[in-house]
Scaffold this motif. Structure first.
Motif, PDB file in Angstrom:
ATOM      1  N   UNK A  27       0.816  -1.226   0.000  1.00 35.57           N
ATOM      2  CA  UNK A  27       0.000   0.000   0.000  1.00 35.57           C
ATOM      3  C   UNK A  27       0.845   1.269   0.000  1.00 35.57           C
ATOM      4  N   UNK A  28       2.176   1.156  -0.012  1.00 33.48           N
ATOM      5  CA  UNK A  28       2.998   2.376  -0.007  1.00 33.48           C
ATOM      6  C   UNK A  28       2.696   3.256  -1.224  1.00 33.48           C
ATOM      7  N   UNK A  29       2.214   2.632  -2.316  1.00 32.92           N
ATOM      8  CA  UNK A  29       1.899   3.411  -3.521  1.00 32.92           C
ATOM      9  C   UNK A  29       0.737   4.379  -3.283  1.00 32.92           C
ATOM     10  N   UNK A  30      -0.031   4.145  -2.200  1.00 30.15           N
ATOM     11  CA  UNK A  30      -1.154   5.028  -1.873  1.00 30.15           C
ATOM     12  C   UNK A  30      -0.847   5.966  -0.722  1.00 30.15           C
ATOM     13  N   UNK A  31       0.414   5.973  -0.212  1.00 26.68           N
ATOM     14  CA  UNK A  31       0.784   6.862   0.897  1.00 26.68           C
ATOM     15  C   UNK A  31       0.731   8.319   0.455  1.00 26.68           C
TER      16      UNK A  31
END
Length: 877
Positions: A220-224
């Motif tokens: 989910x880091x791509x949505x941070x």
């Protein structure tokens, strides 16, 4: 009609079910009688019978058959639920196997396939229930997608919307990526799973420093869109106002401050992903953060996932760990126990997702339901301990997400006429929607071609919460005769797992639409588990096939086996031996019936005193048991009610009553006694019928030629009458006397054919009414009351009464003396050990009163036994 030698369930079950159906006994129409109504918890239309259904529907059948016998107009409405998620998943899988993708079909084309599937497989479970003996009113069978049922759901939606209770909201929802639909909070099951905790390094912009964040979901880091620190955390004062760089994607994100962050948890730094976490979304709204949704509807990554686009989230989780390690962004990993939300239906791991959905406001709707159960007691839960669960759920209720991204189900009656979020109207038909849209836009040029109905379907529970009303047409026509007569229903039998999903919601709907409760009592069954306490399931392979059990043990045997151990709300440790016990009970009753019908009847011989006494006792015993049964039914202790009947029939009727009235070998029975035996048998059959319908109807029809109006299923429940309780107490003493005689006969090898004498000292002044029975069952040639002990006799005691059997030549006196001396020595040793306990002050002071009372009883019994043995020894010597 010849009576078969053995009871064969297979040969009679279909015969009697067909007979009941042919004579329309199950059907109900409003009339002058008081109604008794049950609505079935509708099983999934594509479902098959499992052990939980067996238990639940057996209990319902017991209640409905008993009500029928008690003169109520009994109505049990069957039906099935369209089960949107489960059924759509099966249809999609079937199409996939045929090389058809659901997305390539129009809604109408898909629904055609769904209806074909339903027509082919739907209703199987209802046919299977007939094998169990379920006496449902099959003419009233309903399906939640029937036109009238769907119309009720749509009317309900429109009504609630017009009342301002339904609204459209952009919310974080529970997303099932397998079913590709949103779920309510109650449809999410949380399971503890071992996983990894990833410690990720985020570089601080403009420096070589970095901060570390712990996460269980590195994909989910791509949505941070931010990193959050606690403003009071002195460790990170140097980060205030700075920015961080997300690993791999290189997005520059602000470092924000909020006291929401727990300084004691993890690293003290929190990655904020507003699109994929409920709490992060709240933080995002508060700090005006960007929202980046990285998932497709099937939980594969979209273009924001860069080179991971199109890959499943769990595949990415494995692969990204390696990449993070290679670029130096993975500090470490730890094993972590985490609670993971899974879909109740598909078992897929739930993904939090932002989505436009329809919601129902619950805050005001729920108040009458809380009052009815927890304050006024208008609705009672059995067992009452579930009141606490009910209170917790309803006092903490949230708005209900009622929309589902499915095609199978009632389509939401919202019609869009423009591109704006508020450019819609809600109506029961597209024609009504057009009028509303024209009025709202002041544009009479609009046509139905300009309207586009919302593509979502309603949550299945939104249809089934209307079930007790909609099956009687109550939503569409509240003034209908059926609705006014049958509603509210009486009892609901269901599992505690849907206490909130269904039971509470039906109560809410009942008060909202009918201004009245949907039922008075809710009987909550337990779960059927195996001997190892595991929940029965096909995946575990520990669940027997119900129809195979019926084939092996008979429907009555299975019903009895299930119910004997099914106390309300408690789980059942199921063992096939229980069904075998039920089958054994069937055979016992059949053999008792055969015994009676095998007697030759004489109209000339007089009724013996022993038979007269036996009949009076059994009539009293039946009445006493009837009171127990009624009390148990009132308290919804169905298992206890069956056990009371079981003991009455097995112990009192078969083991005692029939023995007391049985004529001597090859001798006839007097007609008065025979007629009474038949009457008692018929009363037993009436009590047993709700539990064992097939066996009892078979015997009932064998007893005499009966018209359809005289069938057992529509006969009368036995009436309660005054009875002499003293007769029952006196007979308990008689049983002890007979048992004493039988013990001496057995121990001394005195054949029953040899008549013996019995003398008694009646110290207790016990009733002599049953002496004729003692003489018959003990084969006593001479029964005499005396005032002195009898020398040269064997003896036993009942309370303080003493009984003597004079010694005959059949007894080896020397061997008997030796045996009694050994018994005396053992009993004296036992007495000594008991008295040692009672003389121990520490034991007496510390032991519970119940334990001390038990020890004192042991002492008294041992003393009485020693006295009896010593008297016997004196007599023998």
């Amino acid at each position: 009609m010849a009576i078969p030698a053995q009871f064969d369930a297979k040969t009679i079950e279909q015969k009697w079910y067909d007979y009941w159906m042919k004579n329309n006994y199950f059907h109900s129409e409003p009339d002058h009688r008081t109604p008794y109504t049950i609505v079935i918890p509708p099983p999934n239309v594509t479902g098959v019978l499992h052990m939980g259904h067996m238990l639940n529907n057996t209990i319902q059948d017991v209640l409905i058959r008993r009500a029928r016998l008690k003169g109520f107009n009994a109505c049990w409405v069957p039906g099935t639920d369209h089960a949107s998620i489960a059924t759509e998943a099966k249809v999609v899988a079937k199409l996939k196997a045929e090389g058809i993708n659901k997305n390539d079909l129009t809604r109408e084309e898909f629904l055609k396939h769904a209806w074909e599937w339903t027509d082919k497989y739907g209703g199987t479970i209802l046919e299977q229930l007939k094998k169990l003996g379920a006496s449902c009113d099959w003419e009233r069978t309903k399906f939640t997608m029937d036109p009238d049922m769907s119309a009720s759901v749509i009317r309900s939606f429109v009504d609630l919307y017009n009342k301002g209770l339904i609204y459209r909201g952009y919310r974080m929802v529970n997303w099932d990526p397998e079913a590709k639909t949103t779920l309510s909070d109650e449809e999410v099951i949380y399971e503890e799973q071992n996983g990894k905790l990833f410690f990720l390094k985020y570089k601080i912009e403009g420096s070589e420093d970095f901060l570390t964040v712990a996460t269980t979901r590195p994909e989910t880091i791509f949505g941070d869109t931010a990193i959050c620190i606690n403003p009071n955390d002195e460790r990170f004062t140097h980060l205030k106002g700075r920015k961080a760089i997300v690993p791999i994607c290189g997005r520059v994100i602000p470092i924000i401050e909020d006291e929401y962050v727990d300084v004691e948890f993890g690293t003290g730094c929190l990655k904020v992903t507003p699109a994929h976490d409920m709490n992060d979304k709240t933080l995002g709204e508060k700090h005006n953060l960007e929202i980046v949704d990285i998932f497709n509807e099937d939980a594969t990554l979209n273009s924001f996932g860069l080179h991971y686009q199109g890959k499943d989230r769990f595949v990415v989780r494995k692969e990204i760990e390696k990449e993070l390690e290679e670029i130096g962004a993975l500090a470490k990993t730890e094993i972590h126990l985490n609670k993971v939300g899974t879909s109740e239906r598909t078992k897929a791991v739930i993904e939090p997702r932002l989505s436009d959905q329809w919601f129902l406001k619950m805050e005001e709707l729920v108040k009458p339901a809380i009052k009815a159960v927890l304050e006024d007691g208008d609705i009672k839960l059995h067992p009452s301990r579930f009141n606490n669960t009910y209170a917790h759920w309803l006092n903490n209720i949230r708005d209900w997400n009622i929309s589902r991204q499915l095609w199978w189900g009632q389509q939401i009656p919202a019609y869009y006429y423009g591109d704006g979020k508020e450019d819609f109207v809600v109506a029961e038909t597209i024609e009504e929607a057009l009028k509303l849209a024209q009025a709202k836009t002041n544009n009479q040029q609009l046509t139905t071609d300009n309207l586009k109905q919302d593509v979502d379907a309603l949550d299945t529970w939104f249809s089934s919460w209307l079930w007790p009303m909609s099956v009687f047409g109550g939503i569409m026509n509240p003034e209908s005769e059926d609705f006014k007569y049958y509603y509210p229903t009486n009892d609901l039998v269901t599992g505690p797992d849907i206490l909130f999903f269904w039971v509470a919601r039906m109560i809410i709907a009942g008060y909202e639409y009918a201004g009245d409760k949907p039922f008075t009592n809710v009987y909550l069954t337990g779960l059927v588990r195996d001997k190892q306490r595991r929940k029965m399931s096909k995946s575990l392979g520990n669940s027997p096939e119900p129809l195979e059990l019926i084939e092996k043990f008979g429907a009555d045997g299975v019903r009895v086996g299930l119910l004997l151990s099914a106390s309300a709300g408690n789980d059942i440790m199921f063992d096939e031996e229980l069904c075998n016990q039920g089958k054994g009970f069937s055979n016992k009753i059949w053999n008792a019936f055969k015994l009676i019908k095998g007697w030759e009847v004489s109209e000339t011989i007089a009724q013996p005193e022993s038979s007269k006494a036996a009949i009076e006792w059994y009539e009293a015993k039946l009445q006493q048991t009837l009171l127990d049964i009624e009390d148990n039914f009132e308290k919804y202790r169905i298992s206890d009610a069956l056990m009371a009947i079981y003991k009455l029939v097995w112990d009192d009727f078969c083991s005692w009553f029939l023995e007391m009235i049985k004529p001597a070998y090859q001798q006839p029975i007097d007609k008065t006694t025979f007629d009474k035996a038949i009457e008692m048998l018929e009363n037993n059959l009436k009590l047993l019928h709700p539990f064992m319908p097939f066996l009892t109807e078979e015997i009932w029809q064998h007893i005499a030629e009966r018209t359809p109006e005289e069938a057992l299923i529509v006969s009368n429940w036995p009436e309660t009458k005054p009875f002499d309780a003293q007769l029952i107490a006196d007979f308990e003493n008689t049983i002890e006397v007979i048992s004493g005689i039988r013990t001496i006969r057995k121990d001394k090898n005195i054949p029953f054919k040899d008549a013996i004498e019995l003398k008694a000292i009646n110290n207790e002044n016990l009733s002599t009414y049953f002496d004729s029975i003692v003489s018959k069952l003990g084969n006593i040639a001479d029964f005499e009351y005396v005032s002195e002990k009898v020398d040269g006799a064997l003896s036993f005691r009942v309370k303080s009464n003493e009984y003597f059997i004079p010694i005959t030549g059949n007894i080896d006196v020397d061997a008997e003396i030796k045996k009694l001396e050994e018994e005396l020595k053992y009993t004296q040793g036992f007495l000594k050990s008991v008295q040692a306990k009672l003389s121990n002050e520490k034991f007496v002071a510390g032991a519970p009163e119940k334990v001390i009372s038990m020890e004192r009883k042991k002492e008294a019994d041992a003393l009485a036994k020693i006295a009896t043995i010593e008297q016997s020894l004196v007599a023998l010597k």
